[in-house]
Design a protein around this motif. Structure first.
Motif, PDB file in Angstrom:
ATOM      1  N   GLN A  25     -43.165  20.457   5.129  1.00 30.39           N
ATOM      2  CA  GLN A  25     -43.592  19.358   3.929  1.00 30.39           C
ATOM      3  C   GLN A  25     -42.728  18.989   2.951  1.00 30.39           C
ATOM      4  OE1 GLN A  25     -46.633  22.612   3.766  1.00 30.39           O
ATOM      5  NE2 GLN A  25     -48.167  21.032   3.835  1.00 30.39           N
ATOM      6  N   GLY A  44     -48.510  20.311   0.232  1.00 29.74           N
ATOM      7  CA  GLY A  44     -46.959  19.859   0.560  1.00 29.74           C
ATOM      8  C   GLY A  44     -46.684  18.716  -0.522  1.00 29.74           C
ATOM      9  N   ASP A  46     -45.381  16.292   0.736  1.00 25.97           N
ATOM     10  CA  ASP A  46     -45.523  15.209   1.644  1.00 25.97           C
ATOM     11  C   ASP A  46     -46.998  14.875   1.735  1.00 25.97           C
ATOM     12  OD1 ASP A  46     -46.469  17.150   3.145  1.00 25.97           O
ATOM     13  OD2 ASP A  46     -45.636  16.857   4.873  1.00 25.97           O
ATOM     14  N   THR A  48     -49.605  16.304   2.614  1.00 24.08           N
ATOM     15  CA  THR A  48     -50.345  16.823   3.426  1.00 24.08           C
ATOM     16  C   THR A  48     -50.821  18.362   3.026  1.00 24.08           C
ATOM     17  OG1 THR A  48     -48.648  18.019   4.534  1.00 24.08           O
ATOM     18  CG2 THR A  48     -48.987  15.925   5.222  1.00 24.08           C
ATOM     19  N   LYS A  50     -51.769  22.045   5.226  1.00 26.67           N
ATOM     20  CA  LYS A  50     -51.714  22.610   6.430  1.00 26.67           C
ATOM     21  C   LYS A  50     -52.460  23.997   6.423  1.00 26.67           C
ATOM     22  CE  LYS A  50     -47.376  20.074   7.910  1.00 26.67           C
ATOM     23  NZ  LYS A  50     -46.379  20.145   8.612  1.00 26.67           N
ATOM     24  N   THR A  62     -53.476  19.970  10.405  1.00 23.15           N
ATOM     25  CA  THR A  62     -52.689  19.332   9.224  1.00 23.15           C
ATOM     26  C   THR A  62     -53.902  18.479   8.695  1.00 23.15           C
ATOM     27  OG1 THR A  62     -50.683  19.365   9.903  1.00 23.15           O
ATOM     28  CG2 THR A  62     -51.135  17.866   8.202  1.00 23.15           C
TER      29      THR A  62
END
Length: 316
Positions: A25, A44, A46, A48, A50, A62
């Motif tokens: 991430q 994260g 990014d 996302t 998880k 995810t």
């Protein structure tokens, strides 16, 4: 004839790194155990969220739906739902099994730093840089908050929820406790910006960390300062603090790659874990076992007492 009381057992610490795994991430903003400690969530940079089995280091699902980095998340009491928040100013409710976005709540005027379910997981409580704590009804079709708590003078960095109370920490240097049954607000002035707050498991005390590199233990009812814990470094970043599973020690990450454990009563540092070279971005203690999650950069570490087989076995 009276028999002597049994000698109390020595406290156990998660001294051993059981495993370490990359999240994928870019940077982990928060790591959180679920309610029974069988799984964990990572938030994260990014965008996302998880879901993992940390006991094996395996990725289960995810969740993608945030427009910017995800900053915090929490699981519901029955593990069927997840709430998350992020820099896109939204609070999101997810279905765990399908991975689908159930509802997105908008209303905060800035990034949302922290999020929690209430005890029944019917309400989501969120705290934002916009200085407000907002409560969202998970069962209602409306996206409007059912309550707005806006007494803070600066951003909200941390929230925790008990059966009838909301605890918040703010950059304005105050820890606020809202008693929802009595309709009362109690505030304790710390002075330095608050980075994290939590209740003790017996609900008698609150713990707060702040940017003066100090953790403070307060009596919940009177606001009396019961203890101070120092030795770590926290001057720039938002770091987590918590109690261990038995309320005998307080735990905090540090900006120099360490995690510190202090004896709750004596205030002495009893253990220091070397996690890595970077800031320990987040940590989460298992609800009933001697097991700790830590996050540095893109990596999650699982710590435990290697004599406890329960921490190394996967959940059924």
């Amino acid at each position: 004839m009276a028999f002597p009381a049994p000698r109390p057992q020595a406290p156990r610490f998660p001294r051993t790194r059981l495993r370490s795994f990359p999240s994928g991430q870019r940077a982990v903003r928060a790591v959180r155990f679920n309610v029974d400690g069988n799984y964990c969530l990572t938030c994260g940079s990014d965008k996302t969220l998880k879901l993992w089995n940390p006991h094996r280091g395996t990725l289960l699902k995810t969740y993608s739906g945030h427009g910017y980095e995800v900053l915090d998340a929490a699981g519901s009491c029955d593990n069927s739902q997840i709430c998350s928040c992020g820099s896109d100013k939204t609070v999101v409710l997810w279905d765990v099994a399908t991975g689908q976005l159930v509802r997105k709540f908008r209303g905060h005027g800035g990034k949302v730093n922290c999020v929690q379910f209430n005890e029944e997981s019917t309400v989501i409580v969120s705290g934002s840089i916009d200085t407000s704590v907002r409560c969202w009804d998970c069962r209602s079709r409306t996206s409007q908050p059912i309550q707005i708590l806006d007494e803070a003078k600066d951003g909200i960095s941390s929230v925790k929820v008990s059966d009838h109370e909301i605890l918040s920490g703010s950059v304005d240097g105050r820890v606020r406790r809202y008693d929802l049954r009595m309709g009362q607000l109690f505030a304790d002035f710390i002075g330095s910006p608050i980075t994290s707050v939590c209740f003790s498991k017996d609900s008698q005390c609150t713990l707060s960390s702040s940017l003066d590199s100090t953790l403070r233990l307060l009596d919940k009812e009177t606001g009396e300062l019961l203890g101070e814990y120092t030795g770590h470094r926290n001057t720039d970043c938002k770091l987590d603090c918590c109690f261990n599973e038995s309320d005998t020690h307080v735990v905090s990450g540090s900006e120099d790659g360490l995690v510190h454990f202090w004896d709750l009563i004596e205030g002495s540092c009893t253990l220091t874990l070397s996690v890595g070279k970077g800031v320990v971005q987040s940590l989460s203690y298992h609800p009933i076992q001697c097991c700790l999650l830590t996050a540095t950069e893109d990596t999650v570490q699982v710590w435990g007492d290697d004599s406890d087989e329960a921490t190394t076995q996967s959940p059924s």
